[in-house]
Scaffold this motif. Structure first.
Motif, PDB file in Angstrom:
ATOM      1  N   GLU A 145     -52.029 -88.814 -22.771  1.00 29.44           N
ATOM      2  CA  GLU A 145     -52.514 -87.464 -23.051  1.00 29.44           C
ATOM      3  C   GLU A 145     -53.965 -87.290 -22.631  1.00 29.44           C
ATOM      4  O   GLU A 145     -54.334 -86.291 -21.997  1.00 29.44           O
ATOM      5  CB  GLU A 145     -52.361 -87.145 -24.544  1.00 29.44           C
ATOM      6  N   ALA A 148     -55.029 -86.747 -18.964  1.00 28.17           N
ATOM      7  CA  ALA A 148     -55.077 -85.346 -18.522  1.00 28.17           C
ATOM      8  C   ALA A 148     -56.345 -84.663 -19.001  1.00 28.17           C
ATOM      9  O   ALA A 148     -57.065 -84.027 -18.222  1.00 28.17           O
ATOM     10  CB  ALA A 148     -53.843 -84.602 -19.019  1.00 28.17           C
ATOM     11  N   ASP A 149     -56.646 -84.767 -20.293  1.00 31.90           N
ATOM     12  CA  ASP A 149     -57.789 -84.050 -20.866  1.00 31.90           C
ATOM     13  C   ASP A 149     -59.131 -84.599 -20.394  1.00 31.90           C
ATOM     14  O   ASP A 149     -60.038 -83.832 -20.037  1.00 31.90           O
ATOM     15  CB  ASP A 149     -57.740 -84.128 -22.395  1.00 31.90           C
ATOM     16  N   PHE A 152     -58.332 -85.739 -15.501  1.00 36.55           N
ATOM     17  CA  PHE A 152     -57.761 -84.936 -14.430  1.00 36.55           C
ATOM     18  C   PHE A 152     -58.043 -83.438 -14.570  1.00 36.55           C
ATOM     19  O   PHE A 152     -58.249 -82.748 -13.569  1.00 36.55           O
ATOM     20  CB  PHE A 152     -56.261 -85.215 -14.316  1.00 36.55           C
ATOM     21  N   ALA A 153     -58.062 -82.915 -15.786  1.00 37.09           N
ATOM     22  CA  ALA A 153     -58.379 -81.498 -15.944  1.00 37.09           C
ATOM     23  C   ALA A 153     -59.822 -81.209 -15.544  1.00 37.09           C
ATOM     24  O   ALA A 153     -60.116 -80.184 -14.917  1.00 37.09           O
ATOM     25  CB  ALA A 153     -58.127 -81.052 -17.386  1.00 37.09           C
ATOM     26  N   ASN A 201     -55.989 -75.685 -19.664  1.00 36.45           N
ATOM     27  CA  ASN A 201     -55.259 -76.923 -19.388  1.00 36.45           C
ATOM     28  C   ASN A 201     -53.870 -76.684 -18.799  1.00 36.45           C
ATOM     29  O   ASN A 201     -53.202 -77.657 -18.425  1.00 36.45           O
ATOM     30  CB  ASN A 201     -55.119 -77.746 -20.676  1.00 36.45           C
ATOM     31  N   ALA A 205     -52.512 -79.774 -16.638  1.00 40.36           N
ATOM     32  CA  ALA A 205     -51.539 -80.600 -17.353  1.00 40.36           C
ATOM     33  C   ALA A 205     -50.278 -80.792 -16.518  1.00 40.36           C
ATOM     34  O   ALA A 205     -49.722 -81.901 -16.442  1.00 40.36           O
ATOM     35  CB  ALA A 205     -51.187 -79.963 -18.696  1.00 40.36           C
ATOM     36  N   THR A 208     -50.965 -83.047 -13.611  1.00 43.21           N
ATOM     37  CA  THR A 208     -51.033 -84.420 -14.095  1.00 43.21           C
ATOM     38  C   THR A 208     -49.639 -84.972 -14.351  1.00 43.21           C
ATOM     39  O   THR A 208     -49.326 -86.108 -13.968  1.00 43.21           O
ATOM     40  CB  THR A 208     -51.870 -84.502 -15.387  1.00 43.21           C
ATOM     41  N   TYR A 212     -48.097 -88.148 -12.577  1.00 40.21           N
ATOM     42  CA  TYR A 212     -47.545 -89.296 -13.298  1.00 40.21           C
ATOM     43  C   TYR A 212     -46.155 -89.637 -12.759  1.00 40.21           C
ATOM     44  O   TYR A 212     -45.824 -90.815 -12.542  1.00 40.21           O
ATOM     45  CB  TYR A 212     -47.432 -88.974 -14.796  1.00 40.21           C
ATOM     46  N   ASN A 236     -49.093 -78.117 -23.478  1.00 41.47           N
ATOM     47  CA  ASN A 236     -49.637 -78.889 -22.361  1.00 41.47           C
ATOM     48  C   ASN A 236     -49.457 -80.395 -22.539  1.00 41.47           C
ATOM     49  O   ASN A 236     -49.196 -81.114 -21.580  1.00 41.47           O
ATOM     50  CB  ASN A 236     -51.116 -78.565 -22.175  1.00 41.47           C
ATOM     51  N   VAL A 240     -47.170 -83.620 -20.088  1.00 46.16           N
ATOM     52  CA  VAL A 240     -47.955 -84.800 -19.727  1.00 46.16           C
ATOM     53  C   VAL A 240     -47.389 -86.068 -20.369  1.00 46.16           C
ATOM     54  O   VAL A 240     -47.162 -87.085 -19.705  1.00 46.16           O
ATOM     55  CB  VAL A 240     -49.431 -84.606 -20.137  1.00 46.16           C
TER      56      VAL A 240
END
Length: 314
Positions: A145, A148-149, A152-153, A201, A205, A208, A212, A236, A240
């Motif tokens: 999780e 992403a936060d 990548f975001a 997001n 998200a 991402t 993945y 979101n 993910v």
């Protein structure tokens, strides 16, 4: 190619220095957010107060970041350097990996007490009674999780809108982490912060989650995403975490205690997947690293193709 240079610089700084131990700008921003919350989270107009507090916390700093970006537009090298420093302060790549490994290592050595203490630093659930599998599940979920936060975001918004984009995202995400709780104190006041973080997001998200899937066990990841994401509590986090669990072929989700309340959470990943363990934590870290390489290579290729089409030097 200043965008690519900024990204490389940010990742290099994060790799060499990790998260600043002192004088991190987000610490000062957190103090400001606490003062605003005490001032505006009162009375019957909590939702209105939350909107006003969000605007006062985020918009002036985002505007300053925009003015800085405009001022730097004629000096691309300086813009790349300052942009890289700002992006470095907005991502948490090495911090995420170091927290994860601080859980995986004692877990692998059979030191459950140390593993519980370490996982308690990165999750909000009650960790005091977790067994080894539950500790590993919490850590693996957190890596997926927060990939992403925390990584990548921030990169997405930097690539899209530059310095003001990543400032807007990181400040908004920080306020969601501070005010986005669904309890009596923050349910109405934190509504604005939570909804805007969901909005910011939404695209990152899903990019991402797709990344993945591409960098892991693709078929399982896509199947998990399709079947499980909609059942998750966050619009979101669902894609993910479901795609991430499928990508590393691990079964996550299930019951967990948050703030003294037992919550039955939907499953994540394949039912026949591997059980959470120190290995699944390491596999999640490896997945995050592969996706980061994939994003860097993809960005370079897109910029190179754009330069070639426009007849500009790389």
């Amino acid at each position: 190619m200043s965008l690519a240079l900024s990204l490389i610089l940010a990742l290099l700084l994060d790799y060499l220095l990790a998260e600043p131990k002192r004088f991190h700008p987000l610490v000062g921003f957190g103090n400001l957010a606490n003062r605003l919350e005490r001032q505006f989270n009162r009375g019957a107009e909590q939702r209105r107060g939350g909107v006003l507090a969000w605007c006062l916390a985020v918009l002036p700093l985002t505007l300053l970041a925009g003015l800085l970006s405009c001022w730097l537009s004629d000096t691309p090298v300086l813009q790349a350097v300052i942009g890289g420093v700002v992006l470095y302060l907005a991502i948490g790549w090495q911090s995420l990996l170091s927290h994860a490994l601080a859980i995986a290592e004692p877990l692998q050595q059979g030191d459950l007490k140390a593993a519980r203490a370490a996982v308690g630093m990165i999750v909000s659930r009650d960790t005091s009674a977790l067994d080894e599998e539950a500790v590993a599940s919490a850590a693996t979920e957190s890596v997926l999780e927060n990939g992403a936060d925390a990584i990548f975001a921030a990169i997405f918004w930097f690539c899209l809108l530059g310095i003001p984009g990543v400032v807007l995202y990181r400040l908004s995400n920080t306020l969601d982490a501070m005010w986005g709780y669904k309890n009596e104190r923050f349910l109405r006041f934190g509504w604005c912060a939570a909804r805007l973080d969901d909005l910011l997001n939404y695209l990152p998200a899903r990019l991402t989650a797709l990344s993945y899937a591409l960098m892991g066990q693709t078929r399982i990841a896509l199947s998990s995403w399709r079947q499980q994401a909609a059942d998750w509590k966050s619009p979101n986090a669902g894609p993910v975490m479901a795609a991430g669990a499928g990508a590393v072929n691990v079964s996550l989700g299930g019951a967990a205690v948050y703030h003294g309340e037992l919550q039955q959470r939907p499953p994540l990943g394949p039912e026949s997947g591997e059980r959470p363990s120190a290995l699944s934590i390491r596999n999640a870290c490896g997945l995050v690293n592969r996706v980061l390489i994939f994003w860097c290579v993809t960005l370079y290729l897109v910029l190179a193709l754009n330069a070639a089409l426009n007849g500009a030097p790389l």
